[in-house]
Enzyme design. Structure first.
Site, PDB file in Angstrom:
ATOM      1  N   TYR A 138     -59.863  12.742  -4.113  1.00 17.34           N
ATOM      2  CA  TYR A 138     -60.256  11.625  -4.977  1.00 17.34           C
ATOM      3  C   TYR A 138     -60.936  12.108  -6.256  1.00 17.34           C
ATOM      4  O   TYR A 138     -60.873  11.439  -7.286  1.00 17.34           O
ATOM      5  CB  TYR A 138     -61.248  10.710  -4.241  1.00 17.34           C
ATOM      6  CG  TYR A 138     -60.617   9.593  -3.466  1.00 17.34           C
ATOM      7  CD1 TYR A 138     -59.724   9.850  -2.440  1.00 17.34           C
ATOM      8  CD2 TYR A 138     -60.947   8.264  -3.740  1.00 17.34           C
ATOM      9  CE1 TYR A 138     -59.166   8.818  -1.712  1.00 17.34           C
ATOM     10  CE2 TYR A 138     -60.397   7.233  -3.015  1.00 17.34           C
ATOM     11  CZ  TYR A 138     -59.499   7.508  -2.010  1.00 17.34           C
ATOM     12  OH  TYR A 138     -58.957   6.483  -1.287  1.00 17.34           O
ATOM     13  N   LYS A 189     -56.405  18.494   8.836  1.00 16.70           N
ATOM     14  CA  LYS A 189     -55.000  18.928   8.814  1.00 16.70           C
ATOM     15  C   LYS A 189     -55.038  20.443   8.652  1.00 16.70           C
ATOM     16  O   LYS A 189     -54.434  21.021   7.736  1.00 16.70           O
ATOM     17  CB  LYS A 189     -54.254  18.208   7.669  1.00 16.70           C
ATOM     18  CG  LYS A 189     -52.756  18.416   7.644  1.00 16.70           C
ATOM     19  CD  LYS A 189     -52.009  17.741   8.774  1.00 16.70           C
ATOM     20  CE  LYS A 189     -50.541  18.130   8.760  1.00 16.70           C
ATOM     21  NZ  LYS A 189     -49.803  17.622   9.945  1.00 16.70           N
ATOM     22  N   ASP A 221     -52.449  13.444  11.640  1.00 17.97           N
ATOM     23  CA  ASP A 221     -51.241  12.717  12.073  1.00 17.97           C
ATOM     24  C   ASP A 221     -51.379  12.290  13.535  1.00 17.97           C
ATOM     25  O   ASP A 221     -51.068  11.154  13.908  1.00 17.97           O
ATOM     26  CB  ASP A 221     -49.961  13.550  11.839  1.00 17.97           C
ATOM     27  CG  ASP A 221     -50.053  14.983  12.339  1.00 17.97           C
ATOM     28  OD1 ASP A 221     -51.162  15.425  12.713  1.00 17.97           O
ATOM     29  OD2 ASP A 221     -49.011  15.670  12.357  1.00 17.97           O
ATOM     30  N   ASP A 245     -59.956   7.087   4.204  1.00 20.13           N
ATOM     31  CA  ASP A 245     -59.458   5.869   3.559  1.00 20.13           C
ATOM     32  C   ASP A 245     -58.350   5.260   4.412  1.00 20.13           C
ATOM     33  O   ASP A 245     -58.354   4.063   4.722  1.00 20.13           O
ATOM     34  CB  ASP A 245     -58.934   6.211   2.161  1.00 20.13           C
ATOM     35  CG  ASP A 245     -58.343   5.014   1.448  1.00 20.13           C
ATOM     36  OD1 ASP A 245     -58.975   3.943   1.499  1.00 20.13           O
ATOM     37  OD2 ASP A 245     -57.252   5.144   0.855  1.00 20.13           O
ATOM     38  N   ASP A 249     -58.594   1.892   7.407  1.00 18.65           N
ATOM     39  CA  ASP A 249     -57.769   0.674   7.327  1.00 18.65           C
ATOM     40  C   ASP A 249     -57.017   0.475   8.639  1.00 18.65           C
ATOM     41  O   ASP A 249     -56.911  -0.638   9.162  1.00 18.65           O
ATOM     42  CB  ASP A 249     -56.737   0.773   6.191  1.00 18.65           C
ATOM     43  CG  ASP A 249     -57.212   0.104   4.913  1.00 18.65           C
ATOM     44  OD1 ASP A 249     -58.431   0.125   4.659  1.00 18.65           O
ATOM     45  OD2 ASP A 249     -56.359  -0.424   4.166  1.00 18.65           O
TER      46      ASP A 249
END
Ligand code: IPM
Ligand code: MG
Length: 354
Positions: A138, A189, A221, A245, A249
């Site tokens: 970001y 990851k 994942d 982020d 959600d």
């Protein structure tokens, strides 16, 4: 307790108005609450030509806590990138050094049927996602759009974390895990990205200071898959800005509606910005249809984290549980047999329950 109120855009002003009524109840009972408003996002662009203007910055820097509605809307999508509402949100997070974003995903038993997952998969769900909020791809430099050496157009962002950035969010996450079920899952990851291999290494190092907490690691994942397969395996999850982020959600929908989920973004001293996890919902803005409960629950988080008022926080949360038990539902959580109410009626019901 000086609270900066930033209604923002879309449904922001409607949901904030309901949270303010809750604060007003507490003020009338004797809590020394002072509030002052300023614009952020599109509203700030309209008033000052910038999404995070000096006026707002000054108020927020001086305040003890910030309560935010939501930012963004189609009217601002064509603006140059630095002027867009989302940039205002990123700017305030960075400016106030709000590096620790807490996003709880709690399933209220009354809403078990509102989830798209089977009730037995989600009943009793109570996850806390700790998202790093001021680093990662970001904010990493270099970033941009341009033309490469071959003359082809290209764009790039940089995933980047310094050791101190990872350490401080690790301490927050371990601290929260200590107060809960002492299980922390760090999401990375590390099989592909150096940034998150480094993240994992620091998590393991900080873990030595929290021997009572059981630390596990999961690739992002797999975490996305596990969240819908068997979400109750998680207690506290900690991850970087971009993975957080996305996963927050996803986790929100386990609980039925993102309209129920609060969030806190804290600095080193528990000064915080509190906002619902959802966006500005331009499609229902101004129609008195939005669910104000996430914002009211964010206000409870403010009482808890920035002001240390645990009893008052619990009382607000209990009032929310009461209105759900009474059968009041906004459209996003409505099911047959319940009473469909407007945003303002839901706010009034919470005030009555308080
Ligand atoms: C969130 C939002 C923001 C983010 C956007 C609006 C910039 O999606 O708070 O999760 O990506 O952090
Ligand atoms: Mg998001």
């Amino acid at each position: 307790m000086k609270i900066a109120i930033l209604p923002g855009d879309g449904i922001g002003p409607e949901i904030i108005a309901q949270a303010q009524q809750v604060l007003e109840v507490l003020r009338q009972e004797g809590l020394a609450i002072e509030t002052e408003q300023a614009p952020l996002g599109g509203a700030a662009y309209d008033a000052f030509g910038q999404p995070y203007p000096e006026f707002t910055q000054k108020l927020c820097r001086e305040a003890d806590a910030v309560l935010l509605g939501a930012v963004g809307g189609p009217a601002y999508d064509q603006l140059e990138r630095p002027l867009r509402p989302e940039r205002g949100l990123l700017a305030i997070r960075k400016d106030l050094n709000l590096f620790a974003n807490l996003r709880p995903a709690i399933l209220y038993p009354e809403l078990a049927n509102a989830s798209t997952l089977k009730p037995e998969v989600v009943s009793g769900l109570d996850i806390m996602i700790v998202r790093e909020l001021t680093g990662d791809i970001y904010f990493g430099q270099p970033r941009g759009m341009g033309v490469n050496a071959q003359g082809e157009r290209e764009a790039y962002n940089t995933m980047r974390y310094s050791e101190s950035e990872v350490r401080r969010i690790a301490h927050v996450a371990f601290g929260i895990a200590l107060k809960r079920n002492k299980k922390l899952c760090s999401v990375d990851k590390a099989n592909v990205l150096e940034t998150t291999e480094f993240w994992k290494e620091i998590m393991n190092d900080v873990a030595k200071e929290y021997l009572q907490v059981e630390l596990s690691h999961m690739y992002v994942d797999n975490a996305a898959m596990q969240l819908v397969r068997y979400p109750k395996q998680f207690d506290v999850m900690v991850t970087g800005n971009i993975f957080g982020d996305i996963l927050s959600d996803q986790a929100s929908m386990l609980t039925g509606s993102i309209g129920m989920l609060p969030s806190a973004s804290l600095d080193q001293n528990n000064k915080g910005l509190y906002e619902p996890s959802h966006g500005s919902a331009p499609d229902i803005a101004g129609k008195d249809l939005a669910n104000p409960l996430a914002t009211i629950l964010s206000t409870a988080m403010m009482l808890r984290y920035s002001f240390g008022l645990e009893a008052e926080a619990l009382r607000v949360e209990k009032a929310v549980k009461t209105v759900l038990a009474q059968g009041y539902r906004t459209g996003d959580i409505y099911e047959a047999g319940c009473q469909k109410v407007s945003c303002s009626a839901m706010g009034a019901a919470v005030v009555a329950a308080l």
